[in-house]
Motif scaffolding. Structure first.
Motif, short mmCIF file in Angstrom:
data_model
loop_
_atom_site.label_atom_id
_atom_site.label_comp_id
_atom_site.label_asym_id
_atom_site.label_seq_id
_atom_site.Cartn_x
_atom_site.Cartn_y
_atom_site.Cartn_z
N ALA A 1 64.16 39.89 59.10
CA ALA A 1 65.04 40.16 57.96
C ALA A 1 64.29 40.63 56.72
O ALA A 1 64.90 40.85 55.67
CB ALA A 1 65.85 38.90 57.63
N GLY A 2 62.97 40.77 56.84
CA GLY A 2 62.18 41.28 55.73
C GLY A 2 61.54 40.24 54.86
O GLY A 2 60.95 40.56 53.83
N GLY A 3 61.61 38.96 55.26
CA GLY A 3 61.03 37.90 54.47
C GLY A 3 59.69 37.43 55.00
O GLY A 3 59.19 37.92 56.02
N PRO B 1 67.33 33.08 49.34
CA PRO B 1 68.69 32.91 49.92
C PRO B 1 69.20 34.16 50.63
O PRO B 1 69.86 34.05 51.68
CB PRO B 1 69.55 32.58 48.69
N GLU B 2 68.90 35.35 50.09
CA GLU B 2 69.40 36.58 50.71
C GLU B 2 68.75 36.81 52.07
O GLU B 2 69.43 37.17 53.05
CB GLU B 2 69.15 37.77 49.78
N GLU C 1 64.24 22.46 54.75
CA GLU C 1 65.66 22.11 54.69
C GLU C 1 66.53 23.31 55.05
O GLU C 1 67.49 23.19 55.83
CB GLU C 1 66.00 21.61 53.28
N TYR C 2 66.17 24.48 54.51
CA TYR C 2 66.92 25.70 54.83
C TYR C 2 66.82 26.02 56.33
O TYR C 2 67.80 26.36 56.99
CB TYR C 2 66.38 26.88 54.03
N MET C 3 65.60 25.90 56.84
CA MET C 3 65.36 26.22 58.24
C MET C 3 66.16 25.27 59.15
O MET C 3 66.77 25.72 60.13
CB MET C 3 63.86 26.12 58.54
N LYS D 1 70.65 36.63 55.75
CA LYS D 1 70.58 37.74 56.71
C LYS D 1 70.07 37.25 58.06
O LYS D 1 70.61 37.62 59.11
CB LYS D 1 69.67 38.84 56.16
N ALA D 2 69.03 36.42 58.03
CA ALA D 2 68.46 35.88 59.28
C ALA D 2 69.47 35.00 59.99
O ALA D 2 69.68 35.13 61.21
CB ALA D 2 67.19 35.10 58.97
N ARG D 3 70.11 34.11 59.25
CA ARG D 3 71.10 33.21 59.86
C ARG D 3 72.27 33.97 60.47
O ARG D 3 72.66 33.73 61.62
CB ARG D 3 71.63 32.23 58.80
N ASP D 4 72.82 34.90 59.70
CA ASP D 4 73.98 35.65 60.19
C ASP D 4 73.64 36.44 61.45
O ASP D 4 74.45 36.49 62.40
CB ASP D 4 74.50 36.60 59.11
#
Length: 341
Positions: free
Chosen positions: A175-177, A184-185, A330-332, A189-192
């Motif tokens: 996703a470019g990160g 968050p963006e 936490e996000y992961m 993108k990765a999650r979706d």
């Protein structure tokens, strides 16, 4: 008679103690420990090593934290070493008991996750990419689109190994990160994309070595050594290094704080730091090991294998995954939990 019974009791106690001291409990990834290595170690030391398998870093950590496990040594991936240390689950090594410690290759001696190798001994290191059966799919395999945007030929035929750090960080880099992103963006993108791709996967499972070999799966997010083993059995299998970015990792052995067989553990740790023994570990599981001088003992086919020797064009895309911040973790975990539904 009393003296005889007393002497017998002492003898039995001594024998029992000797037997207990001739044991070692290793908690390691499944299909990752060379039986020949264990046989050689027992022949040289008299110590029997019992291996208990696990299939994820998080599962292993939870088991150790719960206590009462009975294990002496554990083999976490590098980004988990600091977590184990901070929780007091592993202890600093007594280097005076490890004369072969000097054999650790210079590039693996003073590492960020374990400065000066205070806690760990290298086991093996490698990469996470994609294994693909090229008789099923002939397109570009050096991309995470293989599982993030599944090609038609691979729909319903691709597996994703359920190792959170590898999969989510592959998706984040796609996703470019950067690994352990808090953006968050990028994370959205990765999650979706992961959730959208999941219906095109056949499973989220381990066992890629066998299932790529016997054509149960046409592709899998997988580790390089496992993919090499699959290729040896099935020449149509090839390993792709995602150009968007792929993880580089090292698994290392640590002494647990509640180990019951400490002296035996030190003998094993020193044993695997000998180049010829480190090469036995690599020859079985097909990963590089981090011990200087082991190359001369390695199987010839590993010295040129495309899964082990990273192609020049793919080197820049490899990234060591750091220990993620609590926020990134936490996000992961949130993404991973949603993906498991």
């Amino acid at each position: 008679m009393t003296k005889l019974l007393g002497a017998t009791a002492i003898l039995l106690a001594t024998t029992s103690l000797a037997a207990a001291e001739g044991e070692l409990q290793l908690f390691n990834w499944g299909n990752y420990t060379s039986p020949e290595l264990l046989e050689k170690f027992k022949k040289e030391t008299g110590i029997t090593v019992t291996v208990t398998d696990y299939d994820s870093n998080d599962g292993a950590l939870a088991k150790i934290e719960a206590g009462g496990h009975g294990f002496d040594l554990v083999v976490p991936t590098h980004q988990y070493v600091q977590i184990y240390a901070e929780k007091g689950l592993i202890v600093p090594l007594d280097l005076s008991k490890l004369p072969n410690h000097k054999n650790i290759a210079p590039e693996w001696t003073n590492v960020d996750w374990d400065p000066g190798r205070a806690y760990t001994i290298p086991w093996q290191w490698g990469t996470t990419g994609v294994g693909v059966n090229t008789s099923v799919y002939s397109g570009d395999i050096n991309t995470s689109d293989i599982f993030m945007n599944v090609p038609a030929e691979l729909k319903g035929k691709i597996n994703v190994v359920p190792e959170m750090n590898d999969v989510v960080n592959l998706a984040v880099m796609w996703a470019g990160g950067e690994p352990c992103s808090e953006d968050p963006e990028v994370l959205k993108k990765a999650r979706d994309a992961l959730i959208a791709a999941k219906p095109d996967w056949i499973s989220m499972d381990y066992g890629a070595t066998e299932k790529l070999s016997n054509n149960d799966w046409a592709a899998s997010v997988n580790w390089n050594g496992s993919t090499m083993r699959a290729r040896i059995a099935n020449p149509s299998v090839a390993y792709g290094y995602p150009k968007e970015g792929y993880p580089i990792w090292m698994d290392s052995v640590a002494l647990l704080a509640d180990a019951q067989h400490v002296e035996e553990a030190y003998k094993f740790l020193d044993f695997i730091e000998q180049p010829e023994n480190a090469a036995m570990i690599s020859a079985f599981a097909r990963y590089a090991n981090g011990i200087a001088g082991s190359d001369e003992f390695m199987p010839e086919d590993m010295k040129t294998a495309p899964e082990i020797v990273v192609p020049e064009a793919s080197k820049a895309a490899g990234k060591f995954i750091p220990t993620c911040s609590p926020k990134a973790q936490e996000y992961m975990t949130a993404i991973w939990t949603e993906l498991q539904k």
